[in-house]
Design a protein around this motif. Structure first.
Motif, PDB file in Angstrom:
ATOM      1  N   VAL E 391      39.108  35.463  33.694  1.00  0.00           N
ATOM      2  CA  VAL E 391      37.819  36.106  33.932  1.00  0.00           C
ATOM      3  C   VAL E 391      36.935  35.904  32.691  1.00  0.00           C
ATOM      4  CG1 VAL E 391      36.748  38.368  34.232  1.00  0.00           C
ATOM      5  CG2 VAL E 391      38.810  37.779  35.498  1.00  0.00           C
ATOM      6  N   PRO E 392      35.653  35.627  32.890  1.00  0.00           N
ATOM      7  CA  PRO E 392      34.761  35.466  31.744  1.00  0.00           C
ATOM      8  C   PRO E 392      34.811  36.679  30.819  1.00  0.00           C
ATOM      9  CG  PRO E 392      33.645  34.787  33.726  1.00  0.00           C
ATOM     10  CD  PRO E 392      34.967  35.330  34.151  1.00  0.00           C
ATOM     11  N   LEU E 424      43.396  31.900  41.543  1.00  0.00           N
ATOM     12  CA  LEU E 424      43.465  32.837  42.660  1.00  0.00           C
ATOM     13  C   LEU E 424      44.873  33.399  42.805  1.00  0.00           C
ATOM     14  CD1 LEU E 424      41.397  31.480  45.639  1.00  0.00           C
ATOM     15  CD2 LEU E 424      41.397  33.767  44.684  1.00  0.00           C
ATOM     16  N   VAL E 427      45.366  35.995  40.444  1.00  0.00           N
ATOM     17  CA  VAL E 427      44.784  37.250  40.914  1.00  0.00           C
ATOM     18  C   VAL E 427      45.794  37.975  41.789  1.00  0.00           C
ATOM     19  CG1 VAL E 427      43.000  38.277  42.349  1.00  0.00           C
ATOM     20  CG2 VAL E 427      42.438  36.348  40.881  1.00  0.00           C
ATOM     21  N   TRP E 431      47.345  41.445  40.660  1.00  0.00           N
ATOM     22  CA  TRP E 431      46.781  42.568  41.398  1.00  0.00           C
ATOM     23  C   TRP E 431      47.869  43.500  41.917  1.00  0.00           C
ATOM     24  CZ3 TRP E 431      42.618  45.177  41.463  1.00  0.00           C
ATOM     25  CH2 TRP E 431      42.443  46.149  42.435  1.00  0.00           C
ATOM     26  N   GLU E 435      47.493  47.357  41.361  1.00  0.00           N
ATOM     27  CA  GLU E 435      47.381  48.253  42.510  1.00  0.00           C
ATOM     28  C   GLU E 435      48.492  49.293  42.493  1.00  0.00           C
ATOM     29  OE1 GLU E 435      46.807  47.250  47.122  1.00  0.00           O
ATOM     30  OE2 GLU E 435      48.818  47.739  46.447  1.00  0.00           O
ATOM     31  N   PHE E 439      46.814  52.728  42.217  1.00  0.00           N
ATOM     32  CA  PHE E 439      46.440  53.227  43.535  1.00  0.00           C
ATOM     33  C   PHE E 439      47.621  53.680  44.373  1.00  0.00           C
ATOM     34  CE2 PHE E 439      43.093  50.287  42.183  1.00  0.00           C
ATOM     35  CZ  PHE E 439      42.068  51.208  42.090  1.00  0.00           C
TER      36      PHE E 439
ATOM     37  N   ARG F 111      39.117  64.156  47.879  1.00  0.00           N
ATOM     38  CA  ARG F 111      39.923  64.167  46.659  1.00  0.00           C
ATOM     39  C   ARG F 111      39.273  63.304  45.578  1.00  0.00           C
ATOM     40  NH1 ARG F 111      42.999  59.282  47.233  1.00  0.00           N
ATOM     41  NH2 ARG F 111      44.822  59.936  46.050  1.00  0.00           N
ATOM     42  N   LYS F 112      39.708  63.542  44.374  1.00  0.00           N
ATOM     43  CA  LYS F 112      39.341  62.697  43.228  1.00  0.00           C
ATOM     44  C   LYS F 112      37.854  62.382  43.183  1.00  0.00           C
ATOM     45  CE  LYS F 112      43.857  60.777  42.544  1.00  0.00           C
ATOM     46  NZ  LYS F 112      44.747  59.651  42.595  1.00  0.00           N
ATOM     47  N   ARG F 115      36.510  60.472  39.972  1.00  0.00           N
ATOM     48  CA  ARG F 115      36.735  59.039  40.013  1.00  0.00           C
ATOM     49  C   ARG F 115      35.694  58.371  40.914  1.00  0.00           C
ATOM     50  NH1 ARG F 115      42.278  56.631  42.422  1.00  0.00           N
ATOM     51  NH2 ARG F 115      41.070  56.338  44.321  1.00  0.00           N
ATOM     52  N   PHE F 140      27.958  35.663  38.606  1.00  0.00           N
ATOM     53  CA  PHE F 140      29.356  35.628  39.051  1.00  0.00           C
ATOM     54  C   PHE F 140      30.154  36.764  38.425  1.00  0.00           C
ATOM     55  CE2 PHE F 140      33.723  34.216  38.426  1.00  0.00           C
ATOM     56  CZ  PHE F 140      34.085  34.002  39.734  1.00  0.00           C
ATOM     57  N   VAL F 141      29.997  36.910  37.111  1.00  0.00           N
ATOM     58  CA  VAL F 141      30.784  37.932  36.411  1.00  0.00           C
ATOM     59  C   VAL F 141      30.543  39.298  37.037  1.00  0.00           C
ATOM     60  CG1 VAL F 141      31.050  39.168  34.231  1.00  0.00           C
ATOM     61  CG2 VAL F 141      30.870  36.677  34.243  1.00  0.00           C
ATOM     62  N   LEU F 148      35.408  44.697  42.088  1.00  0.00           N
ATOM     63  CA  LEU F 148      36.520  45.502  41.573  1.00  0.00           C
ATOM     64  C   LEU F 148      36.141  46.976  41.501  1.00  0.00           C
ATOM     65  CD1 LEU F 148      37.838  43.126  38.792  1.00  0.00           C
ATOM     66  CD2 LEU F 148      38.879  43.645  40.990  1.00  0.00           C
ATOM     67  N   TYR F 151      36.424  48.687  44.806  1.00  0.00           N
ATOM     68  CA  TYR F 151      37.752  48.800  45.427  1.00  0.00           C
ATOM     69  C   TYR F 151      38.254  50.238  45.440  1.00  0.00           C
ATOM     70  CZ  TYR F 151      42.760  48.476  46.078  1.00  0.00           C
ATOM     71  OH  TYR F 151      44.035  48.676  46.526  1.00  0.00           O
ATOM     72  N   PRO F 152      38.190  50.964  44.314  1.00  0.00           N
ATOM     73  CA  PRO F 152      38.667  52.360  44.368  1.00  0.00           C
ATOM     74  C   PRO F 152      37.853  53.203  45.343  1.00  0.00           C
ATOM     75  CG  PRO F 152      38.315  51.643  42.102  1.00  0.00           C
ATOM     76  CD  PRO F 152      37.739  50.578  42.972  1.00  0.00           C
ATOM     77  N   ARG F 163      44.794  51.511  51.716  1.00  0.00           N
ATOM     78  CA  ARG F 163      45.197  50.457  50.773  1.00  0.00           C
ATOM     79  C   ARG F 163      45.241  49.095  51.447  1.00  0.00           C
ATOM     80  NH1 ARG F 163      48.602  53.879  48.285  1.00  0.00           N
ATOM     81  NH2 ARG F 163      50.409  53.133  49.437  1.00  0.00           N
ATOM     82  N   ARG F 167      43.153  45.849  50.537  1.00  0.00           N
ATOM     83  CA  ARG F 167      43.670  44.501  50.260  1.00  0.00           C
ATOM     84  C   ARG F 167      42.860  43.439  50.986  1.00  0.00           C
ATOM     85  NH1 ARG F 167      49.122  46.394  51.095  1.00  0.00           N
ATOM     86  NH2 ARG F 167      49.692  47.322  49.104  1.00  0.00           N
ATOM     87  N   LEU F 170      39.498  43.162  49.063  1.00  0.00           N
ATOM     88  CA  LEU F 170      39.609  42.378  47.831  1.00  0.00           C
ATOM     89  C   LEU F 170      39.992  40.948  48.121  1.00  0.00           C
ATOM     90  CD1 LEU F 170      41.544  44.146  45.002  1.00  0.00           C
ATOM     91  CD2 LEU F 170      39.160  43.559  45.129  1.00  0.00           C
ATOM     92  N   ILE F 174      37.512  38.288  46.731  1.00  0.00           N
ATOM     93  CA  ILE F 174      37.945  37.567  45.513  1.00  0.00           C
ATOM     94  C   ILE F 174      38.265  36.114  45.851  1.00  0.00           C
ATOM     95  CG2 ILE F 174      39.705  37.423  43.728  1.00  0.00           C
ATOM     96  CD1 ILE F 174      38.583  39.894  43.049  1.00  0.00           C
TER      97      ILE F 174
END
Ligand code: NA
Ligand code: NA
Lengths: 90, 161, 124, 112, 494, 494
Positions: E391-392, E424, E427, E431, E435, E439, F111-112, F115, F140-141, F148, F151-152, F163, F167, F170, F174
């Motif tokens: 990753v950059p 990839l 990743v 991941w 995860e 999570f 919950r949470k 976060r 891109f970055v 990411l 995702y949470p 979850r 997946r 992501l 990704i």
């Protein structure tokens, strides 16, 4: 003449080696290897004379000692951990 | 002369003969160190097994034993050679027997057992107290040992001392 | 003629192959070590025969001799032998500990023991 | 003089070689371990002795001959030790020799 | 005065420190001593880099014997760079060790551990710095023997078999190297690398030279875990103590690659290696295979250490790929990745060691839900993982970028695609860990977990921080790497 | 705030959400302070962006460079009209969404929550960075950071189902971005030596023919967030998220980041004049057309309200892609406008869906008979949002579709025109029955959910939020000046 002797010793060593291969017991092998070693001492001595480098005697002496120690160590080991198949053809 | 000094002298001579470098001080120093190390190790063995100076004396006093042993070796060589080359006429008759040893000191017994092994045709298998277990290729060789000339001679070394 | 003149290389190659075969084919860890030693020894012999100078004799200084074989490979191989001995002793020490914890020095059996342990671990 | 010494020396070497080969044949032809030990003994004693003697005769009296003598001494000293250790190991770990007479019989005869 | 002897001291100090370390009977003092030595080594490496950065080459002759009779040590930009990598990782791992080995290695073996680590360090540094081919072999074996010992110190009994397997493979590799060096000696009559380099061009058609080349490639291939000779590596890294995985995983294969480069470029010369022997067509397929195969296998690992180990095999593939492109950019990428991969794997293994310290296991499933309990450790792991992916703003990006550039320069765009596909895959396998840690809930009944102690966190974060620093300000590393690449190739690739 | 330089405003826009995230973390134990910080931060961001707008309208293009990772490879930010539209939309909707979230999260006892708000703020920060990205690398970055950080939010429920959906989310985002977008970026960099966004494009003269089409395809499919089929599957999967997240994902942040990137690449990397020369480029347009129609038909079959909205989103996003790929200046204006217009309409619809769920726990369309009488505000807002989707005046959706249609006719893209018309009918087919049932059908007592038998409107913050967005949808139609002015400047050199 040295050459003849050398040759004879080589023959002896060859036969000893054959016995080491054949066995059949581990003790036969150790016996043969020990014999091979002592004949190596002789061979080095005679070969030194053959090539006019009697200095090789030093090497022969050292080899004699190493051979002795080696055989004793192997025996110690075999005695402490006798192989299951020591007395038969493995 | 105490055993230790005999040992040092013997080892020094041995080292000098083998080395051949008698002038280089570095090598001489190393030689001295080797002798010292070997003496030290030998003395540790000595403490445990007590080959005292008496033993050394045994080996040196009687000159007749060694020639006799040499002759015995020649004789037994010949008898084994016969078995090797002429198995038909000279069949082997292997046997094992336990013999009482005449020699009493440890060093003498060691000498005795080693002499048995050194002569072809017989080998000492095990030494226990005053008995030695012997394997012989030929019954005659065993007989000779039972007759006890070798034991007698080693014993003499011991007592004559 | 080439083949005979280079007999030393054939010996080396034979030993090398023998050692290598033993190393690969044997399941017995000690035998593997022996194979490794033979394998290494073949290289030692290779080095020493490389040091041979035509008409030269063993590099032990003596009067009246002026052609010696090259002593450098001998010196190098002394080092390599020391390395080899260290490797062997380390390997033997490992085998002793393997024997203590697996109660076998057979590679297949060790793998089997590990596999069974894995299965028990994943089912538990 | 030289000729005699040479001849003696050649004789010794030949004799030693013969003894060596004999021992080798012995360890090959004898049927079991304990008897092979006896054949090996031949090569360890007189074979060594004669070959070394031959060499000593060749070299004359100098440091080399001293070393040759030491070598013989060393081999004669360590030879029986190794042989004894070998046979003892073999015997104690249960390798039975093939005997012409059993040990009991042998013991009886020995007492008689 | 001291500076003059710096090249020798760089190796001699850890080498002499090893037995001293063993003789200090107090474990803590022994560790302190070893740590100081590692820092001292690092300082010396920095000094060396500063001395050679302007292009000077330091020569050091042992015992006053001029080469080719004596052993010569030589420092230039390339190997000072490798020295920096190795000592930097050592300087982080030694302080880290104290806590880490408390739980992973029995007390009675702590000094063995420290001694072996110092020996390993000395061997690696020596391999890097020496200018003598045979000396390289000896030092290689010193580092190898100590790494076998270190790996066997692992808790699991499989560490023993892993170490044994590594020993066998490593010794075969070392012996092949020995054969290769011996053949070179037979051809040229010298063992000095510079002399070898000057005599080899005249021998181009020689069969023996080709054989020597083949043996050396094979030998170093084994040592650096080139596919398919990598089989020893996963178990060795997986069952070694965490600190050992971190140190060896970050440095040992790098030094082997360095040695390979030295042989390919300096000794054989690029015209022999690449034009005559065409070794790039051997390296490239193997590199591709190791990248794809190892990444694929990594995805299916249940143990994180094994996963990282397979990832290392893939990363070695990147380095070899860079070499196989035979251009300055590719070589720069390889050198950069040696440095960068040391940082990322070092950081990841250190973070993992901290996890092992608290959780007691490094199975993926056992770290469920520790993201909240060990926020700093897991954050370090995440940064390391991002770096691994490329990753950059992380070092991983820099090396991948150069690698991609090199493939594009050559017009090998399928390789560009390969690099991206393997990223990839990285990743995917990282991941899973992230995860699970963040999570998933901590399983009911699992022992409570707290943040790792400072003595583990600080070294970990220093390495992780380096991942970011050299990812953002890459001028130092890229400058050194590209100049080293140019010097190494001797202008032959320009 | 007015005294600040435009560059300072950019930095502020990037930092405010981050500082907000830190503040939320620190105030984690006290919900009121926490939500106060969220609202405060979002309002501050809104003001910052508003303050930036006049500069852009004046033709300024403020830019600054954050870091240069490698020569020619830097993280830099530039504000141009398209980015301004996107930033403005996001900054306007964040406070409203925050307001809505407070009501939703509290009344559903999620919950949470801390976060949740933290990652929400981080996502907004990366949205700002995407909007202002000065080159493809920066884009891109932060595109990946956005993936990411959301995702949470997607897996907020923490269940196995969530979850798994995470997946998919992501996995698709990704793998498309690394597997396709990144190679495309590298390719561009390799061709042009830069990735800076430049009005009129940077590729002219560097690439032509079929390769140009391939590169365009890499971008269209690589930007998975634009949800062109078959990369759309992450979007329905992400429906497991709480509704405010869905609103953010589907109306503001994620999907808009996708289509924004597409428009940006077409306008600032390729340039319309270059891309129109690409052979077979119309096939990419047809894929977008297909997505519009197919997603609408699938939406028609969904009974779950959020799912129907999700497929509607997929369909609407492809309008933007179509607008970009018709390759007419007018359609580009339509695409830019649609980014804003759809955002307001769709967030209104999601807000309404969330309100219905909060008040009545109903999730399916078949349960909504007569609900308009219990929740008049909500359903009125829903109707306005739906009108905007169908593109009927007086809702803003009409504007953007009008420009799309004009562009398509200018380029004689009859298929595109037909699709726009057809999908308008489909949109009507899946939204009108809901409005009809809500207001005109009698309530079905069996469909009332336990504990919620006599529900009224949702909590006040939610009602306020959806009222504001519905009003905005109308207002944009009535006062399109600002949006139109910005949209007309997209891709036009200053
Ligand atoms: Na006898
Ligand atoms: Na005898």
């Amino acid at each position: 003449m040295f050459a003849v002797t050398c040759l004879a010793i080589l023959v002896v060593m060859g036969i000893a080696l054959a016995r080491a291969f054949i066995g059949p017991t581990i003790y036969d092998r150790i016996l043969a290897v020990n014999m091979f070693g002592t004949k190596t001492v002789l061979f080095i001595a005679v070969y030194g004379f053959l090539t006019e480098r009697p200095e090789f005697m030093d090497i022969a002496l050292i080899y004699a000692l190493i051979n002795f120690v080696g055989v004793i160590v192997v025996l110690k080991f075999v005695e402490r951990y006798p192989p299951n198949s020591a007395h038969s053809d493995e | 002369m105490p055993y230790r000094y005999l040992l040092i002298i013997g080892l020094t001579l041995f080292w000098l003969l083998l080395s051949g470098y008698w002038t280089n001080p570095l090598i001489l120093t190393l030689g001295a160190a080797s002798v010292a190390l070997a003496t030290w190790m030998a003395m540790r063995i000595e403490k445990k097994y007590a080959f005292n100076e008496k033993g050394i004396a045994i080996l040196s006093k009687q000159h007749t034993f060694w020639p006799w042993l040499f002759v015995e070796i020649v004789k037994s060589n010949i008898s084994v050679l016969k078995c090797i080359w002429m198995p038909k006429t000279h069949p082997i008759s292997p046997l094992i027997r336990q013999l009482k040893m005449q020699p009493q000191t440890r060093i003498a017994r060691t000498l005795y057992a080693n002499s048995i092994t050194l002569t072809p045709g017989t080998v000492s298998i095990e030494v226990r107290n005053d008995e030695v277990l012997i394997y012989a290729l030929l019954e005659d060789a065993m007989k000779d040992l039972e007759d006890g000339e070798m034991g007698e001679r080693v014993y003499k070394l011991e007592v004559n001392n | 003629m080439m083949t005979l003149e280079l007999y030393n290389y054939w010996v080396v190659i034979f030993l090398m192959m023998a050692g290598f075969y033993m190393l690969i084919a044997s399941n017995h860890l000690i035998r593997k070590i022996i194979g490794l030693n033979i394998f290494q020894t073949s290289v030692f012999m290779l080095y020493i025969s490389l040091g041979k100078v035509a008409g030269g004799t063993a590099p032990i200084a003596a009067e009246g001799i002026d052609t010696y074989s090259n002593p450098l490979p001998h010196v190098l191989i002394l080092t390599a032998i020391v390395v080899g001995i260290s490797t062997t002793s380390l390997a033997l020490a490992l085998v002793i500990r393997i024997k203590e914890s697996y109660d076998t020095v057979n590679e297949d059996e060790i793998l089997e023991i590990d596999r069974i342990a894995d299965e028990e671990g994943s089912s538990a | 003089m030289n000729f005699i010494i040479d001849a003696l020396s050649w004789g010794c070497l030949l004799l030693g070689s013969f003894l060596g080969i004999s021992g080798a044949i012995g360890i090959f032809s004898f049927k079991e371990f304990y008897s092979r030990v006896q054949a090996a003994s031949v090569t360890d004693t007189l074979c060594v002795f004669f070959i070394m003697l031959g060499l000593i005769l060749q070299s004359g009296f100098n440091l080399v001959s001293v070393k040759l003598i030491i070598a013989v001494g060393l081999l004669w000293l360590t030879g029986p030790l190794a042989t004894h250790a070998l046979v003892r190991s073999a015997y104690l770990t249960g390798l039975k020799p093939k005997l012409s007479i059993t040990r009991k019989e042998s013991a009886k005869r020995g007492k008689s | 005065m001291i500076n003059e002897h710096l090249p020798a001291l760089q190796v001699v100090v850890p080498l002499l420190a090893a037995p001293i370390c063993f003789m200090i009977f107090n474990n803590r003092l022994s560790w302190l001593f070893a740590t100081l030595v590692s820092w001292l080594s690092f300082a010396m490496a920095i000094l060396l880099v500063m001395e050679v950065r302007d292009g000077t080459v330091l020569h050091y002759e042992f015992g006053g014997w001029a080469p080719p009779w004596g052993i010569e040590y030589k420092v230039d930009i390339l190997n000072s760079y490798v020295l920096l990598i190795v000592t930097a990782i050592a300087a982080a791992v030694f302080p880290y060790s104290w806590k880490s080995i408390q739980k992973e290695i029995p007390k009675s073996h702590h000094r063995i551990y420290l001694t072996a680590m110092l020996l390993c360090l000395a061997g690696l540094l020596g391999m890097t710095i020496t200018g003598d081919a045979f000396n390289l072999f000896v030092l290689l074996e010193i580092s190898s023997l100590s790494s076998y010992t270190l790996i066997s110190l692992g808790r699991d009994r499989r560490a023993l078999t892993a170490s044994f397997q590594y020993l066998i493979m490593g010794t075969i590799g070392a012996t092949f190297i020995l054969i290769g060096i011996g053949l070179l000696y037979a051809l040229t009559g010298t063992l000095n690398m510079a002399d070898l380099a000057s005599r080899i061009p005249a021998l181009e058609g020689s069969r023996t030279l080709q054989a020597a080349f083949a043996f050396l490639i094979l030998g170093f291939g084994l040592k650096l875990a080139m596919f398919p000779l990598h089989l020893w590596l996963p178990n060795a890294y997986a069952y070694a103590p965490s600190a050992v995985s971190a140190f060896i995983g970050a440095t040992a294969t790098k030094v082997a690659i360095y040695a390979l480069l030295r042989f390919l470029y300096t000794i054989f010369g690029s015209s022999f290696s690449f034009d005559y022997m065409q070794v790039q067509w051997l390296l490239m397929p193997l590199a591709i295979a190791s990248i794809l195969f190892a990444s694929m296998v990594a995805i299916f690992q249940d143990g994180i250490k094994r996963l990282l180990a397979y990832s290392s095999v893939a990363q070695i593939g990147y380095i070899l790929l860079g070499i196989s492109l035979v251009n300055v950019t590719g070589l720069t990428a390889s050198l950069l990745h040696m440095f960068n991969h040391a940082l990322m794997k070092g950081g990841l293994f250190l973070a993992l060691g901290a996890i092992a310290y608290r959780v007691g296991s490094t199975q993926v499933k056992s770290i469920a839900g520790i993201g909240q309990a060990m926020p700093y450790t897991m954050a370090a792991f995440v940064v390391g993982a991002l770096s691994l992916i490329g990753v950059p703003l992380t070092v991983g990006f820099i090396s991948k970028w150069y690698l991609i550039l090199a493939t594009l320069e050559k017009g090998y765009w399928p390789l560009t695609v390969l690099i991206i596909i393997s990223s990839l895959m990285a990743v995917v396998y990282t991941w899973r860990i992230i995860e699970t840690a963040y999570f998933q809930e901590r399983p009911a009944g699992a022992a409570p977990v707290t943040e790792a102690p400072m003595s583990l966190l600080i070294p970990t974060w220093i390495v992780i921080f380096a991942n970011l620093y050299f990812g953002i300000n890459s001028s130092l590393s890229t400058d050194l790497a590209s100049r080293a690449a140019i010097i190494l190739s001797g202008g032959s690739l320009l | 705030m007015m005294g600040l330089m435009p560059v300072d405003l950019i930095i502020l826009a990037l930092c405010i959400p981050l500082f907000t995230a830190v503040g939320i973390y620190l105030a984690g134990n006290s919900p009121n302070v926490r939500e106060g910080i969220t609202l405060g931060g979002s309002l501050l961001l809104f003001l910052t962006i508003v303050a930036l707008t006049p500069h852009i309208l004046d033709g300024e293009r403020p830019s600054f460079e954050l870091i240069e990772i490698l020569p020619g490879l830097k993280l830099s930010f530039t504000v141009e009209p398209l980015g301004m539209i996107f930033a403005l939309v996001a900054a306007t909707l964040w406070p409203i969404n925050s307001l809505y979230s407070i009501g939703y999260m509290r009344s559903n006892n999620e919950r949470k929550q801390t976060r949740f708000y933290i990652f929400f703020a981080i996502a907004l920060s990366s949205v700002m960075a995407i909007a202002f990205a000065g080159n493809l690398l920066t884009l891109f970055v932060f595109y990946e950071v956005l993936t990411l950080s959301t995702y949470p939010l997607v897996t907020h429920a923490g269940t196995e189902k969530a979850r798994n959906a995470g997946r998919v989310y992501l996995g698709i985002l990704i793998s498309t971005s690394i597997g396709l977008l990144l190679p495309a970026i590298i390719w561009v960099w390799y061709l042009a030596g830069t990735t800076d966004f430049t009005a009129g494009g940077i590729l002219t003269g560097h690439i032509s023919g079929p390769l140009l089409t391939v590169l365009a395809a890499l971008f269209i499919f690589g930007i998975g967030k634009a949800a062109v089929m078959p990369t759309h599957r992450w979007l329905p999967a992400a429906m497991v998220a709480p509704t405010p997240v869905s609103a953010l994902l589907h109306a503001v942040a994620v999907v808009k980041a996708g289509v924004f990137s597409v428009v940006k690449v077409v306008a600032y990397i390729f340039g319309l004049d270059l891309l129109i020369t690409a052979p077979g480029i119309e096939w990419l347009l047809y894929i977008a057309c297909f997505t519009v129609v197919a997603a609408s038909i699938i939406a028609l079959q969904q009974d779950n309200l959020k799912k129907r909205l999700a497929y509607s989103t997929i369909s609407q996003l492809s309008y933007v892609v179509m607008g970009a790929l018709i390759l007419a200046p007018l359609s580009l204006i339509g695409a830019s406008l649609h980014i804003a217009v759809h955002a307001f309409g769709k967030i209104t619809l999601f807000f309404a869906a969330g309100s219905i769920y909060t008040a009545s726990k109903k999730t399916n369309i078949s349960q909504l008979n007569g609900i308009g009488r219990r929740m008049p505000w909500t359903m009125a807002a829903f109707s306005i949002g739906a009108l905007s989707m169908i593109a009927l005046p007086p809702a803003a959706g009409f504007l953007s579709k009008w420009y799309l249609l004009l562009g398509a006719s200018q380029q004689q893209q009859y298929i595109a025109m037909a699709v726009i018309v057809m999908s308008t009918l489909l949109n009507a087919a899946y939204f009108v029955p809901i409005i009809y049932a809500a207001f005109l059908k009698p309530e079905d007592p069996d469909q009332l959910i336990e504990h919620k038998r006599d529900h009224k409107e949702a909590p006040l913050p939610m009602v306020i939020a959806l009222t504001i967005t519905a009003a905005a949808t109308l207002l944009i139609f009535i006062f399109p000046g600002l949006a139109l002015e910005l949209a007309q400047a997209v891709g036009v050199p200053v």
